[in-house]
Scaffold this motif. Structure first.
Motif, PDB file in Angstrom:
ATOM      1  N   GLY A   1       7.487  -4.237   2.734  1.00 43.51           N
ATOM      2  CA  GLY A   1       7.876  -3.980   1.119  1.00 43.51           C
ATOM      3  C   GLY A   1       9.222  -4.520   1.197  1.00 43.51           C
ATOM      4  N   GLY A   2       9.464  -4.822  -0.083  1.00 51.60           N
ATOM      5  CA  GLY A   2      10.999  -5.493  -0.302  1.00 51.60           C
ATOM      6  C   GLY A   2      11.240  -6.679   0.656  1.00 51.60           C
ATOM      7  N   HIS A   3      12.532  -6.664   1.138  1.00 51.54           N
ATOM      8  CA  HIS A   3      12.908  -7.608   2.113  1.00 51.54           C
ATOM      9  C   HIS A   3      13.078  -6.700   3.526  1.00 51.54           C
ATOM     10  CE1 HIS A   3      15.028 -10.532  -0.784  1.00 51.54           C
ATOM     11  NE2 HIS A   3      13.793 -10.048  -1.225  1.00 51.54           N
ATOM     12  N   THR A   4      12.802  -7.455   4.735  1.00 48.13           N
ATOM     13  CA  THR A   4      13.068  -6.706   5.918  1.00 48.13           C
ATOM     14  C   THR A   4      13.941  -7.620   6.662  1.00 48.13           C
ATOM     15  OG1 THR A   4      10.927  -5.891   5.576  1.00 48.13           O
ATOM     16  CG2 THR A   4      11.666  -6.342   7.947  1.00 48.13           C
ATOM     17  N   ASP A   5      14.783  -7.120   7.545  1.00 53.60           N
ATOM     18  CA  ASP A   5      15.752  -7.755   8.405  1.00 53.60           C
ATOM     19  C   ASP A   5      15.175  -7.541   9.695  1.00 53.60           C
ATOM     20  OD1 ASP A   5      17.491  -8.792   6.500  1.00 53.60           O
ATOM     21  OD2 ASP A   5      19.040  -7.702   7.090  1.00 53.60           O
ATOM     22  N   LEU A   6      15.053  -8.630  10.640  1.00 50.01           N
ATOM     23  CA  LEU A   6      14.747  -8.394  11.990  1.00 50.01           C
ATOM     24  C   LEU A   6      15.892  -9.028  12.762  1.00 50.01           C
ATOM     25  CD1 LEU A   6      11.062  -9.933  11.361  1.00 50.01           C
ATOM     26  CD2 LEU A   6      11.557  -7.653  11.425  1.00 50.01           C
TER      27      LEU A   6
ATOM     28  N   PRO B   1      13.258   1.994  -0.121  1.00 50.78           N
ATOM     29  CA  PRO B   1      12.281   2.450   0.654  1.00 50.78           C
ATOM     30  C   PRO B   1      11.580   3.688  -0.026  1.00 50.78           C
ATOM     31  CG  PRO B   1      14.179   3.154   1.609  1.00 50.78           C
ATOM     32  CD  PRO B   1      14.575   2.421   0.426  1.00 50.78           C
ATOM     33  N   ASP B   2      11.878   3.990  -1.131  1.00 53.52           N
ATOM     34  CA  ASP B   2      11.237   5.424  -1.478  1.00 53.52           C
ATOM     35  C   ASP B   2       9.937   5.261  -1.532  1.00 53.52           C
ATOM     36  OD1 ASP B   2      13.716   6.632  -3.368  1.00 53.52           O
ATOM     37  OD2 ASP B   2      14.071   4.543  -2.950  1.00 53.52           O
ATOM     38  N   SER B   3       9.165   3.890  -2.028  1.00 54.75           N
ATOM     39  CA  SER B   3       7.819   4.050  -2.010  1.00 54.75           C
ATOM     40  C   SER B   3       6.899   3.756  -0.737  1.00 54.75           C
ATOM     41  CB  SER B   3       7.526   2.912  -2.998  1.00 54.75           C
ATOM     42  OG  SER B   3       8.292   1.496  -2.503  1.00 54.75           O
TER      43      SER B   3
ATOM     44  N   GLY C   1       0.951  -1.091  -0.072  1.00 51.78           N
ATOM     45  CA  GLY C   1      -0.122   0.173  -0.002  1.00 51.78           C
ATOM     46  C   GLY C   1       0.860   1.158  -0.113  1.00 51.78           C
ATOM     47  N   ALA C   2       1.500   1.449  -1.075  1.00 51.59           N
ATOM     48  CA  ALA C   2       2.461   2.646  -1.199  1.00 51.59           C
ATOM     49  C   ALA C   2       2.336   3.082  -2.828  1.00 51.59           C
ATOM     50  CB  ALA C   2       3.786   2.312  -0.909  1.00 51.59           C
ATOM     51  N   GLN C   3       3.101   4.088  -2.998  1.00 52.91           N
ATOM     52  CA  GLN C   3       3.167   4.768  -4.260  1.00 52.91           C
ATOM     53  C   GLN C   3       4.694   4.750  -4.705  1.00 52.91           C
ATOM     54  OE1 GLN C   3       0.965   8.277  -4.124  1.00 52.91           O
ATOM     55  NE2 GLN C   3       2.641   9.485  -4.951  1.00 52.91           N
TER      56      GLN C   3
END
Length: 774
Positions: free
Chosen positions: A505-510, A572-574, A443-445
């Protein structure tokens, strides 16, 4: 590899060079930009350029350049100890350069997340991201090229638009010299000698030598540009025409044992690759001394999934009288690995590509010269710094799965042995257990595009399409418990996780403060958590809100690895306007060079990582949220002693007096979230930095250490829209030094500031951005 015809031509050239004094023509060299100083002199006499300078350890060096049929020739390179006699370590030698070029493509891996954002993949959009691939192999004309008919692949498969590759895309070239003159310029305590008139395949430019007062180090480069679009390339560099008489080449193999070759065998048609430790090879010339050759320790390497040594040095016996030696890159990945990941360098048209090799002449023997040259990288170890812990993140070690496959949580993991040997004492490995769906709609742009409507979370994969979720939890358990068993009082293993297809969005490291378990199987009406008989509390996630709630409850540091490329292309622009990006737990992005490495970059990951770091600071300049940080990462998976791990990734020096317990690493997570650490390639350190003053008159005060001569000391700032910088002149500073520096800057209108130091090899260190208080 060189083709036989090229090698034969080089053999003839080497024989001709042996008679260089008789055929040398006058050299016209401008000294208009030269200023004499003790210990660093230049003169032109009898048609030759003579340079003399003071080196390290009370050694002196002398180089005499002439022209031979338009080719800059080192007629003599000599060195002596103070008060001793000159020893000629090379005579009548030429810079040996070869380049292989291919066509840069964007991968489907990059395209998939853009499609998920609803981006129309026009040629203009493709061109933005085309320079930054991970999965590209411009020299691979084999199996990878035959996958072009396959549908867009899953993560890690390199099916690219524009395949199959054509053999005509690959061009191999050797340097051609048509030099008629040179210039000598003084730059602080260094001399720069430039010979214009070099053609190297698609590139045209100059051969350049830089000498540094106070060290034996010499920087040899072809500095060239290309107007050809979408060039991906690799280069080989060294010296040719070296005399065999009394010579041998010396190196250490990957088992750290000394090896040498004394040119008693037949001549070579091609380069002989050397899997040398530390990327170093030395040519010794009897009692006269030696010359070590080595590449820039980090920027010579594009991003790979592994650190297997592919043989980065070479020698070549060209005739019974002469040989060549230097640095090289392989033609393809190790045979045991995926051949579709071998991206080469990117060469944006019009940019100055620097094809660098370092020479280190010395009056000492081969082994001693090797050891001395190795000091520029602290012996390929990260120097201990009081009050700091050396950390790196995102090693694809798959610790939990491997321990499970081994049947014991105490099984040997060679990766940990190898990393500990480098001086790293916090290893953050990632288990990529396949949770989620790659590249779900977000849910981004995308900038300049209409918003994409949020959709419901993707359904969990069917049991036939993935391992049962209990297996995923077992892997997590193995990783958590195995990390505890492989940790020590001076070595901490973190069981982190990379979330493919993250709802963020994309990949997330936790990176977890304490052990936690989770899955993505929350159904309608199901609570966020439940109790598992073996693993205790388990979170069930059904989208971004659930993930953020777990992150907040468990004090998890969230980071986006490989932003603006790979599976995070467009991010992370979007998501910069969304709540979870602005949450303090969304720490920032991963920092690693190599994905789109361009040899025109003066700083590590300048085009992608540093630009993004400054963009994010400007995005958040007027928001009531912490600025985003960069966290050093690796993309390297399974590794072992003997691999060239040091060259492959940066590290973070985290300001912690002691390691936390593996049961609760909250002190580490808190320190990272506060930005109290700096990133470095290892050769530059920033033990202390602070911003002093008030109002418009501010000063960045820093303590810095370095090995290679410095290139840039800078303060970078932003006003919420634009980014600027203030640099400090450093060309007069000696190599291998330590100093307190003060960089004044006008803080008027500035919202944030950071500090960085870069050396002539492209190595460096940077601190995290901080707000400029009113």
């Amino acid at each position: 590899m060189l083709r036989t015809g090229v090698a034969s031509a080089l053999t003839v050239a080497a024989l001709l060079l042996a008679a260089a004094p008789a055929s040398a023509e006058p050299l016209s060299c401008s000294l208009a930009g030269y200023h004499a100083q003790p210990g660093l002199t230049a003169s032109v006499a009898n048609g030759a350029l003579v340079l003399q300078w003071s080196g390290d350890r009370r050694q002196e060096l002398r180089a005499r350049f002439v022209l031979t049929q338009g080719t800059p020739t080192i007629e003599e390179l000599a060195v002596r100890k103070a008060g001793g006699t000159w020893g000629v370590v090379a005579s009548n030698v030429v810079a040996d350069y070869h380049v292989t070029t291919g066509l840069r493509r964007m991968s489907n891996q990059q395209m998939a997340p853009l499609r998920g954002l609803g981006v129309d993949l026009t040629s203009d959009i493709v061109d933005i991201y085309r320079w930054d691939p991970f999965w590209d192999a411009p020299l691979d004309l084999g199996a990878a090229a035959n996958r072009s008919a396959n549908p867009p692949p899953a993560e890690g498969v390199a099916n690219q638009p524009g395949l199959p590759r054509n053999g005509s895309e690959v061009v191999r070239s050797s340097a051609r010299y048509a030099v008629t003159s040179c210039t000598v310029t003084t730059d602080g305590a260094r001399l720069v000698v430039t010979f214009p008139g070099v053609t190297l395949g698609a590139f045209t430019g100059s051969l350049q030598y830089t000498l540094f007062k106070g060290t034996n180090l010499v920087q040899q480069e072809v500095v060239a540009t290309t107007s050809t679009p979408w060039v991906a390339y690799k280069y080989h560099a060294g010296l040719t025409g070296m005399s065999i008489a009394g010579a041998r080449v010396v190196w250490r193999d990957i088992a750290n044992a000394w090896q040498d070759y004394r040119f008693g065998g037949a001549t070579n048609d091609d380069e002989v690759p050397l899997k040398a430790a530390n990327r170093l090879v030395v040519a010794e010339r009897g009692r006269a001394g030696s010359i070590a050759l080595f590449p820039p320790p980090h920027t010579f390497f594009w991003a790979r999934e592994i650190a297997i040594n592919l043989g980065y040095n070479f020698y070549r016996k060209d005739s019974d009288r002469t040989f060549s030696f230097g640095i090289r890159q392989a033609e393809h990945e190790d045979e045991s690995e995926n051949q579709a990941n071998f991206a080469l360098y990117s060469a944006r048209p019009g940019t100055e590509q620097r094809m660098t090799v370092f020479l280190y002449p010395s009056a000492d023997g081969g082994e001693a010269t090797f050891e001395r040259a190795l000091t520029f990288t602290h012996g390929d170890r990260y120097k201990p710094l009081p009050g700091y812990q050396v950390m790196n993140h995102h090693y694809h070690m798959d610790l939990g799965r491997r321990l499970g496959d081994a049947g014991s949580l105490d099984a040997d993991i060679p990766d940990l042995v190898a990393l500990k040997a480098l001086g790293i004492n916090i290893v953050s490995q990632v288990d990529s257990v396949g949770l989620g769906v790659e590249n779900p709609p977000v849910g981004a742009q995308y900038p300049g595009k209409p918003p994409v409507q949020p959709r419901s979370a993707p359904a969990a994969p069917a049991a036939s399409a993935a391992r049962p979720r209990v297996d995923e939890l077992q892997i997590r358990f193995n990783s958590i418990e195995g990390a505890k068993r492989h940790s020590d009082t001076n070595f901490l293993v973190l069981p982190a996780q990379e979330y493919y297809g993250s709802p963020f969005g994309g990949h997330t490291d936790l990176l977890f403060s304490k052990p936690a378990y989770w899955d993505t199987e929350r159904s309608a009406g199901q609570p966020l958590t439940s109790m598992h008989p073996t693993f205790g509390t388990v979170y069930h996630l059904a989208g971004a809100d659930d993930l953020l709630e777990m992150v907040r409850r468990e004090n998890v540091l969230v980071s986006m690895p490989h932003p603006r490329t790979k599976g995070s292309t467009g991010f992370p622009d979007s998501i910069k306007h969304l709540p979870y990006f602005n949450d303090p737990h969304f720490h920032g992005v991963g920092f690693r060079w190599g994905m789109g490495l361009d040899r025109s970059e003066q700083r590590l990951c300048e085009y992608r990582c540093l630009t993004l770091l400054d963009d994010m600071s400007n995005w958040l300049a007027d928001r009531d949220t912490p600025l985003k940080q960069a966290l050093s990462i690796s993309e390297v998976r399974h590794q072992q002693p003997g691999d060239d791990i040091y060259a492959s990734a940066p590290v973070s020096y985290v300001k912690l007096s002691a390691l936390p317990s593996p049961d609760d690493v909250t002190p580490l997570i808190s320190t990272l979230m506060q930005g109290d650490y700096f990133i470095t390639s290892g050769e530059v350190l920033i033990p202390h930095v602070s911003v002093k003053g008030s109002g418009a008159a501010r000063t960045v005060e820093a303590d810095i250490e370095w090995t290679f001569p410095l290139a840039i000391v800078e303060v970078v700032w932003g006003d919420g829209v634009t980014t600027g910088r203030q640099t400090l002149p450093v060309s007069s500073l000696p190599p291998s030094g330590a100093q307190h520096v003060s960089v004044p800057f006008d803080a008027t209108g500035k919202k944030w500031v950071r500090f960085a130091v870069w050396d002539v090899a492209g190595n460096g260190a940077l601190t995290q951005p901080q707000r400029v208080a009113d």
